[in-house]
Scaffold this motif. Structure first.
Motif, PDB file in Angstrom:
ATOM      1  N   UNK A 177       0.809  -1.222   0.000  1.00 34.94           N
ATOM      2  CA  UNK A 177       0.000   0.000   0.000  1.00 34.94           C
ATOM      3  C   UNK A 177       0.841   1.271   0.000  1.00 34.94           C
ATOM      4  N   UNK A 178       2.004   1.244   0.692  1.00 35.00           N
ATOM      5  CA  UNK A 178       2.683   2.498   0.982  1.00 35.00           C
ATOM      6  C   UNK A 178       4.097   2.626   0.418  1.00 35.00           C
ATOM      7  N   UNK A 179       4.702   1.555  -0.067  1.00 34.59           N
ATOM      8  CA  UNK A 179       6.057   1.678  -0.613  1.00 34.59           C
ATOM      9  C   UNK A 179       6.010   2.475  -1.919  1.00 34.59           C
ATOM     10  N   UNK A 180       6.973   3.360  -2.142  1.00 35.30           N
ATOM     11  CA  UNK A 180       6.955   4.170  -3.374  1.00 35.30           C
ATOM     12  C   UNK A 180       6.906   3.329  -4.638  1.00 35.30           C
ATOM     13  N   UNK A 181       7.675   2.227  -4.656  1.00 34.33           N
ATOM     14  CA  UNK A 181       7.736   1.414  -5.869  1.00 34.33           C
ATOM     15  C   UNK A 181       6.434   0.654  -6.134  1.00 34.33           C
ATOM     16  N   UNK A 182       5.569   0.534  -5.117  1.00 29.28           N
ATOM     17  CA  UNK A 182       4.276  -0.114  -5.335  1.00 29.28           C
ATOM     18  C   UNK A 182       3.330   0.786  -6.130  1.00 29.28           C
ATOM     19  N   UNK A 183       3.605   2.101  -6.115  1.00 26.09           N
ATOM     20  CA  UNK A 183       2.834   3.081  -6.907  1.00 26.09           C
ATOM     21  C   UNK A 183       1.339   2.970  -6.637  1.00 26.09           C
ATOM     22  N   UNK A 184       0.992   2.783  -5.373  1.00 23.87           N
ATOM     23  CA  UNK A 184      -0.403   2.609  -4.973  1.00 23.87           C
ATOM     24  C   UNK A 184      -0.943   3.934  -4.444  1.00 23.87           C
ATOM     25  N   UNK A 185      -2.005   4.496  -5.031  1.00 18.94           N
ATOM     26  CA  UNK A 185      -2.552   5.757  -4.533  1.00 18.94           C
ATOM     27  C   UNK A 185      -3.022   5.636  -3.087  1.00 18.94           C
ATOM     28  N   UNK A 186      -2.773   6.688  -2.325  1.00 19.46           N
ATOM     29  CA  UNK A 186      -3.076   6.708  -0.893  1.00 19.46           C
ATOM     30  C   UNK A 186      -3.900   7.945  -0.585  1.00 19.46           C
ATOM     31  N   UNK A 187      -4.898   7.790   0.265  1.00 15.91           N
ATOM     32  CA  UNK A 187      -5.615   8.940   0.816  1.00 15.91           C
ATOM     33  C   UNK A 187      -5.118   9.177   2.236  1.00 15.91           C
ATOM     34  N   UNK A 188      -4.771  10.403   2.549  1.00 11.97           N
ATOM     35  CA  UNK A 188      -4.276  10.728   3.874  1.00 11.97           C
ATOM     36  C   UNK A 188      -5.428  10.836   4.856  1.00 11.97           C
ATOM     37  N   UNK A 189      -5.139  10.545   6.119  1.00 11.16           N
ATOM     38  CA  UNK A 189      -6.107  10.699   7.204  1.00 11.16           C
ATOM     39  C   UNK A 189      -5.884  12.060   7.852  1.00 11.16           C
ATOM     40  N   UNK A 190      -6.963  12.720   8.200  1.00 12.97           N
ATOM     41  CA  UNK A 190      -6.873  14.058   8.794  1.00 12.97           C
ATOM     42  C   UNK A 190      -7.311  14.010  10.250  1.00 12.97           C
ATOM     43  N   UNK A 191      -6.510  14.660  11.086  1.00 13.87           N
ATOM     44  CA  UNK A 191      -6.831  14.795  12.500  1.00 13.87           C
ATOM     45  C   UNK A 191      -7.064  16.256  12.829  1.00 13.87           C
ATOM     46  N   UNK A 192      -7.989  16.494  13.748  1.00 17.38           N
ATOM     47  CA  UNK A 192      -8.129  17.809  14.356  1.00 17.38           C
ATOM     48  C   UNK A 192      -7.322  17.779  15.655  1.00 17.38           C
ATOM     49  N   UNK A 193      -6.428  18.738  15.812  1.00 18.19           N
ATOM     50  CA  UNK A 193      -5.544  18.798  16.977  1.00 18.19           C
ATOM     51  C   UNK A 193      -5.804  20.095  17.735  1.00 18.19           C
ATOM     52  N   UNK A 194      -6.127  19.983  19.016  1.00 11.91           N
ATOM     53  CA  UNK A 194      -6.499  21.175  19.779  1.00 11.91           C
ATOM     54  C   UNK A 194      -5.363  22.189  19.802  1.00 11.91           C
ATOM     55  N   UNK A 195      -5.722  23.450  19.650  1.00 10.78           N
ATOM     56  CA  UNK A 195      -4.714  24.497  19.534  1.00 10.78           C
ATOM     57  C   UNK A 195      -3.862  24.672  20.789  1.00 10.78           C
ATOM     58  N   UNK A 196      -4.349  24.204  21.930  1.00 13.41           N
ATOM     59  CA  UNK A 196      -3.523  24.268  23.145  1.00 13.41           C
ATOM     60  C   UNK A 196      -2.302  23.359  23.048  1.00 13.41           C
ATOM     61  N   UNK A 197      -2.345  22.396  22.137  1.00 14.27           N
ATOM     62  CA  UNK A 197      -1.264  21.416  22.027  1.00 14.27           C
ATOM     63  C   UNK A 197      -0.610  21.422  20.644  1.00 14.27           C
ATOM     64  N   UNK A 198      -1.132  22.194  19.715  1.00 12.66           N
ATOM     65  CA  UNK A 198      -0.631  22.167  18.336  1.00 12.66           C
ATOM     66  C   UNK A 198      -0.244  23.574  17.891  1.00 12.66           C
ATOM     67  N   UNK A 199       0.725  23.634  16.989  1.00  7.51           N
ATOM     68  CA  UNK A 199       1.202  24.907  16.454  1.00  7.51           C
ATOM     69  C   UNK A 199       1.210  24.847  14.935  1.00  7.51           C
ATOM     70  N   UNK A 200       0.659  25.879  14.313  1.00  8.59           N
ATOM     71  CA  UNK A 200       0.668  26.015  12.862  1.00  8.59           C
ATOM     72  C   UNK A 200       1.480  27.251  12.509  1.00  8.59           C
ATOM     73  N   UNK A 201       2.393  27.121  11.542  1.00 16.17           N
ATOM     74  CA  UNK A 201       3.135  28.276  11.022  1.00 16.17           C
ATOM     75  C   UNK A 201       3.100  28.219   9.506  1.00 16.17           C
TER      76      UNK A 201
END
Length: 600
Positions: A177-201
């Motif tokens: 599923x994930x090795x580059x040479x397998x060339x298998x399309x992947x959908x990323x998983x999204x998490x919501x991370x509380x701003x008290x613990x996460x930083x965006x720049x």
């Protein structure tokens, strides 16, 4: 889809071939690094210039025999079909794991390192078997192929490291599923991370809302907001983090279970776009919308000397570092003349798990489990008639022994030395100028450079993977406070190794040998062309004459810096990125192939 038989590539004949090729590489690179000292048998070379050599284990019981020629920079060009293994006169099968056991004393493999290293070797063999078993386009077809076909058709990995495809943590189903040479399309998983613990720049010209709308679209953002509302939560109180699916299922959902239970982290499901893993494993190219950003994710698998996580603390300064470098390049006429650009890491997000941070130091993989960055795509700036290719492709040789670089040269219609000079202007000149003008070094290996091709000719280079892998080596350089992290105190006699080792020994050594082996360009002309490029650069920057003399690119020799020795010593944290020179394994010196072409 995962293969109905996920281990179909693990067949006796394929496994035997993979072992022979990896033993060839081990003999070549360990001899290059002077861990092994092959003994010549007689003095006569055959018609190919090869002689017979023997490597004997410390016990004297096991002996390896092979035909090789020693090329520039002590590059061992070994005929894989010539290799044989013997014990007390009996012929033994070639096995890369047995090779490490036979020669563990010479390789310095301690009881602590050995089992993990053997697992990395076995995983590398399994990956090689998969690549050997897969029907890949030949080198000639790759000349006209698109960017991602070239990316997923690479078979060698890092040219120096023997155990270069460990990926310890992936099961075979995850490999498919994930090795580059397998060339298998992947959908990323999204998490919501509380701003008290996460930083965006983000970069100065980008804000969070614009990035997320562009990357995800209004419909997906509305879906994510609805999921939060159903839980009694407000998406506005959270940052969004894209996550590698393996990381979520195998690490975060377990190791960060408390954060999930307390709703500091909320899993929102898959995003809408499909991505392809790049050679670096944890970086993804958007194939649904190629103009959108790459996404680089944390991935807690052990691969080639490091746990491939991402530090939340490191991510914070990433956009500022990229902005600074982009402005530097844009304002310099030498860089502009070469066409050099970077694809900026324009935004980053990281999650700080306070309990693990309280329990660990900055090296700990527990601090590198949840972070991501967004890197520009090179596609929107691509002019008509141009193609993209990873620079690693210049070292690619297909199943029939044909070189991709040789095919590009043939397609270009240029004389080989002319073609090489165009490439060097695009790639080497910017590296020289960064060093001599700014005390700045990149990590310019094949996977970190994208080439822009026109009719088979390298027109310009794009550098990437900036914030984690550039270094300013001068104490006097003026850096903004947010960029200060990239400054490192490098001893004077080691500074030029950023060219001698990273470019000459770890890339040009292989490219020169490949072009010579293909009968395209002899070693003498190859290195003369490199020297001509360096001499031309010196003529363009007379104001840097003192630095050019102080750091002499035409010195008679330079220190041999050994990458495999780093991994054999510590295969889980090879180098401290904040002090990269401290870990170097220097063993004697190599004759500098440019020395004989030094300008008078």
């Amino acid at each position: 889809m995962t293969s109905p038989d996920p281990v179909a590539h693990l067949r006796p004949e394929t496994w035997e071939r993979a072992n022979r090729l990896l033993v060839r590489k081990a003999l070549a690179e360990f001899s290059h690094e002077r861990l092994l000292t092959p003994e010549p048998e007689g003095s006569a070379a055959d018609s190919t210039g090869r002689r017979w050599y023997t490597v004997t284990a410390a016990s004297g019981a096991v002996r390896y025999r092979f035909a090789a020629r020693v090329m520039t920079l002590e590059h061992w060009d070994i005929d894989p079909e010539s290799i044989s293994r013997h014990r007390d006169g009996e012929s033994l099968p070639l096995d890369a794991v047995d090779f490490c056991l036979d020669l563990r004393d010479a390789l310095g493999l301690t009881d602590r390192i050995l089992p993990v290293y053997l697992e990395e070797i076995t995983s590398t063999l399994a990956g090689l078997a998969y690549k050997l078993d897969r029907a890949l386009p030949g080198a000639a077809k790759l000349v006209a192929a698109d960017f991602q076909t070239i990316e997923t058709s690479m078979t060698e990995g890092h040219p120096c490291f023997v155990a270069n495809n460990g990926r310890l943590g992936f099961g075979v189903d995850e490999y498919h599923r994930y090795a580059p040479e397998a060339a298998h399309p992947v959908r990323l998983i999204w998490l919501a991370a509380h701003r008290d613990h996460a930083t965006f720049t983000s970069s100065a010209d980008l804000d969070r809302e614009t990035l997320l709308r562009t990357e995800l679209g209004e419909a997906t953002l509305a879906r994510f907001a609805a999921t939060m509302t159903e839980l009694g939560l407000d998406l506005a109180d959270y940052h969004l983090i894209p996550v590698h699916p393996w990381q979520w299922w195998n690490k975060l959902s377990v190791t960060f279970a408390g954060e999930v239970a307390r709703r500091r982290l909320v899993c929102l499901g898959e995003g809408p776009d499909e991505y392809l893993a790049q050679q670096s494993i944890r970086t993804f190219f958007n194939v649904s919308h190629p103009e959108r950003h790459y996404v680089k994710t944390a991935l807690s698998v052990l691969n080639m000397g490091f746990m491939r996580g991402l530090s939340a603390a490191y991510m914070e300064a990433t956009p500022a570092i990229n902005d600074w470098l982009a402005d530097l390049i844009d304002g310099d006429e030498v860089f502009r003349a070469t066409g050099l650009t970077i694809i900026r890491e324009r935004a980053a997000v990281g999650y700080r798990h306070r309990q693990y941070e309280a329990a660990t130091d900055r090296y700990s993989p527990y601090r590198k489990m949840l972070a991501a960055l967004w890197r520009e795509s090179p596609v929107p700036d691509l002019a008509d008639g141009r193609r993209l290719a990873t620079m690693a492709s210049l070292l690619h040789v297909d199943a029939d022994g044909r070189s991709f670089a040789a095919e590009l040269i043939a397609a270009s219609g240029l004389a080989p030395a002319q073609w090489l000079r165009r490439y060097l202007t695009a790639y080497l000149t910017p590296l020289l100028h960064a060093f001599y003008a700014y005390d700045l070094a990149f990590m310019p290996h094949g996977e970190n450079v994208i080439l822009v091709l026109r009719d088979g000719v390298v027109e310009r280079a794009i550098f990437k993977d900036i914030a984690e892998e550039i270094v300013v080596m001068g104490a006097d350089a003026q850096l903004p406070p947010a960029v200060e992290r990239i400054r490192a105190d490098i001893p004077e006699d080691m500074k030029l190794l950023s060219i001698f080792t990273d470019v000459f020994d770890c890339f040009f050594r292989f490219l020169g040998a490949t072009l010579a082996d293909q009968g395209v360009l002899g070693e003498e002309e190859f290195w003369r062309t490199v020297a001509d490029c360096a001499t031309e650069y010196a003529g363009r920057v007379p104001h840097l004459a003192d630095r050019l003399a102080r750091y002499d690119l035409f010195a008679p020799e330079f220190a041999l810096s050994c990458l495999n020795r780093l991994q054999l010593r510590d295969n889980q944290q090879m180098v401290d990125l904040a002090d990269p020179s401290a870990a170097l394994q220097l063993v004697g010196a190599l004759t500098n192939p440019l020395a004989r072409f030094a300008p008078s």
